[in-house]
Design a protein around this motif. Structure first.
Motif, PDB file in Angstrom:
ATOM      1  N   VAL A   1       0.221   1.820  -8.113  1.00  0.00           N
ATOM      2  CA  VAL A   1       0.806   2.076  -7.584  1.00  0.00           C
ATOM      3  C   VAL A   1       0.765   0.864  -7.017  1.00  0.00           C
ATOM      4  CG1 VAL A   1       1.440   2.975  -5.258  1.00  0.00           C
ATOM      5  CG2 VAL A   1       0.796   5.356  -7.001  1.00  0.00           C
ATOM      6  N   MET A   2      -0.640   0.699  -5.973  1.00  0.00           N
ATOM      7  CA  MET A   2      -0.394  -1.181  -6.195  1.00  0.00           C
ATOM      8  C   MET A   2       0.072  -2.250  -7.011  1.00  0.00           C
ATOM      9  SD  MET A   2      -3.797  -1.530  -3.543  1.00  0.00           S
ATOM     10  CE  MET A   2      -3.250  -2.628  -3.370  1.00  0.00           C
ATOM     11  N   LEU A   3       0.032  -2.007  -7.680  1.00  0.00           N
ATOM     12  CA  LEU A   3       0.840  -2.788  -8.862  1.00  0.00           C
ATOM     13  C   LEU A   3       2.028  -2.824  -8.865  1.00  0.00           C
ATOM     14  CD1 LEU A   3      -1.611  -2.984 -12.157  1.00  0.00           C
ATOM     15  CD2 LEU A   3      -1.302  -4.706 -10.246  1.00  0.00           C
ATOM     16  N   ASN A   4       2.608  -1.653  -9.124  1.00  0.00           N
ATOM     17  CA  ASN A   4       4.391  -0.746  -9.039  1.00  0.00           C
ATOM     18  C   ASN A   4       4.475  -1.382  -7.557  1.00  0.00           C
ATOM     19  OD1 ASN A   4       3.668   0.540 -11.653  1.00  0.00           O
ATOM     20  ND2 ASN A   4       3.562   2.592 -10.685  1.00  0.00           N
ATOM     21  N   ASN A   5       3.778  -1.538  -6.641  1.00  0.00           N
ATOM     22  CA  ASN A   5       4.835  -1.949  -5.864  1.00  0.00           C
ATOM     23  C   ASN A   5       5.058  -3.722  -5.344  1.00  0.00           C
ATOM     24  OD1 ASN A   5       4.910   0.306  -4.348  1.00  0.00           O
ATOM     25  ND2 ASN A   5       3.071   0.077  -3.510  1.00  0.00           N
ATOM     26  N   ALA A   6       4.456  -4.067  -6.190  1.00  0.00           N
ATOM     27  CA  ALA A   6       4.061  -5.850  -6.219  1.00  0.00           C
ATOM     28  C   ALA A   6       4.736  -6.242  -6.883  1.00  0.00           C
ATOM     29  CB  ALA A   6       2.375  -6.418  -6.580  1.00  0.00           C
TER      30      ALA A   6
ATOM     31  N   LEU B   1       0.637  -1.423   0.443  1.00  0.00           N
ATOM     32  CA  LEU B   1       0.462   0.100   0.115  1.00  0.00           C
ATOM     33  C   LEU B   1       0.907   1.173  -0.031  1.00  0.00           C
ATOM     34  CD1 LEU B   1      -2.876  -0.889   2.526  1.00  0.00           C
ATOM     35  CD2 LEU B   1      -2.693  -0.951   0.261  1.00  0.00           C
ATOM     36  N   ALA B   2       1.964   1.024   0.010  1.00  0.00           N
ATOM     37  CA  ALA B   2       3.004   2.459  -0.301  1.00  0.00           C
ATOM     38  C   ALA B   2       2.541   3.672  -0.567  1.00  0.00           C
ATOM     39  CB  ALA B   2       4.594   2.363   0.395  1.00  0.00           C
ATOM     40  N   GLY B   3       2.379   4.838  -0.242  1.00  0.00           N
ATOM     41  CA  GLY B   3       2.292   5.703  -1.652  1.00  0.00           C
ATOM     42  C   GLY B   3       0.506   5.921  -2.018  1.00  0.00           C
ATOM     43  N   SER B   4      -0.182   5.022  -2.095  1.00  0.00           N
ATOM     44  CA  SER B   4      -1.100   5.014  -2.129  1.00  0.00           C
ATOM     45  C   SER B   4      -2.109   5.545  -1.625  1.00  0.00           C
ATOM     46  CB  SER B   4      -1.799   3.069  -2.911  1.00  0.00           C
ATOM     47  OG  SER B   4      -1.943   2.702  -1.295  1.00  0.00           O
ATOM     48  N   ASP B   5      -2.045   6.209  -0.550  1.00  0.00           N
ATOM     49  CA  ASP B   5      -3.070   7.157   0.351  1.00  0.00           C
ATOM     50  C   ASP B   5      -4.296   5.452   1.027  1.00  0.00           C
ATOM     51  OD1 ASP B   5      -1.543   9.342   0.716  1.00  0.00           O
ATOM     52  OD2 ASP B   5      -2.325  10.215  -0.870  1.00  0.00           O
TER      53      ASP B   5
END
Length: 347
Positions: free
Chosen positions: A58-63, A34-38
């Motif tokens: 943003v969640m996809l990029n983190n994953a 969830l980082a950066g997704s608010d």
């Protein structure tokens, strides 16, 4: 230079929850995904909630950064359940035939997930469903298309009560890009893909259109239609002035609309627009900063873009001014945030 902002329609929070659940199953931390997704885990668990498309990206990029599985889209598509889509899913399994289910989905599924538009036609003995994106999908276009296409094929198989692990797939997916490396690992579980085609399509035998759906129920499908119509009307009526402003805060050539232009777009006087936003506890400047913040996070997630390009794309001619604004939003400089995201690994 890419535009800083494109329309980012909301999508059901259940999409984010599905991604988060898969990553947690793979032993990644909720906070890292969830980082950066608010976003919070509780928000994603609300069956009626919507999240912004940028938050899902943003969640996809983190994953992808944490997991490194290029086949993540295939896994998400295969795991999709009819129940994930609430009354839309309930309506699909209640339709009499696949033809009726597709017509149902064209009205209600697309209203629920407005990132795509589909058209169905019959060519010879094949049904062809053309899928067109309504907004640019950015660097994750291939991944998002793969997920949606596999999910749609999986949903229609489930609606017909077909076990694809034993009966196989009758659908075929056409895409306009080359075969990714991960496809080989997943292809035995997937519909057949045809790569390097001219369009994005799902194809299946026309005879399937009139196959009966085992769970068909005329009363239930009418109930689903009534509920979906209510939800669509409620969503339209519940839009605040701030929501309308967000929908039009699109950056073109490094410029966002100013307050006078926005008032003109919404058919309001500038004074009325400011007053309504104030009554809602907001302001045009706050919404503009939010748009720049969201667009900055999305663009910084693309390592091919220099920070100077990101700054210019969100309306800052001076990278130093952008860095100060970004630090105010996140507590990091753009470079620090990008490095922090790149170096965080699985716990």
């Amino acid at each position: 230079m890419p535009p800083a902002s494109t329309p980012t329609p909301n999508i059901p929070a259940t999409y984010g929850l599905s991604l988060l659940s898969l990553m947690v199953e793979r032993r990644h931390q909720v906070t890292d995904i969830l980082a950066g997704s608010d976003l919070t885990h509780a928000q994603l668990q609300d069956q009626h909630a919507q999240i912004s498309g940028w938050q899902y990206v943003v969640m996809l990029n983190n994953a992808l950064r944490l997991d490194g599985d290029g086949g993540l889209a295939y896994e998400l598509g295969l795991r999709s359940q009819v129940t994930k889509h609430g009354f839309v899913g309930f309506g699909l399994i209640s339709c009499a035939t696949l033809r009726e289910a597709i017509e149902f989905s064209e009205r209600y599924f697309q209203a629920r997930v407005s990132v795509f538009h589909s058209d169905m036609s019959i060519k010879g003995d094949q049904v062809v469903i053309d899928l067109r994106e309504t907004v640019p999908l950015g660097p994750q276009r291939t991944l998002i298309l793969d997920m949606v296409l596999v999910e749609l094929c999986s949903l229609f198989a489930k609606v017909l009560g077909t076990d694809t692990t034993t009966a196989g797939w009758t659908s075929e997916i056409w895409v306009p890009y080359a075969e990714p490396v991960a496809y080989t690992r997943y292809q035995d579980r997937l519909p057949r893909f045809r790569f390097n085609q001219a369009a994005v399509q799902i194809r299946f035998p026309a005879r399937m259109l009139d196959e009966p759906i085992p769970s068909a129920d005329a009363v239930s499908v009418q109930l689903a239609i009534d509920r979906c119509e209510q939800e669509m009307a409620k969503r339209a009526a519940s839009q605040t002035t701030a929501d309308l402003v967000r929908n039009h805060l699109i950056c073109t050539d490094g410029r966002y609309p100013d307050v006078a232009t926005m008032a003109q777009k919404l058919l309001l006087s500038e004074r009325t627009l400011k007053r309504r936003l104030q009554e809602e506890g907001s302001s045009f400047q706050a919404l503009l900063d939010q748009a720049r913040h969201q667009d900055s996070l999305r663009l910084l997630g693309n390592p091919a873009l220099a920070i100077k390009q990101v700054a210019e794309a969100v309306g800052y001619t001076d990278p130093a001014n952008f860095a100060r604004a970004f630090a105010k939003w996140t507590g990091f400089s753009p470079r620090e945030w990008r490095q922090h995201q790149a170096t965080r690994g699985p716990n």
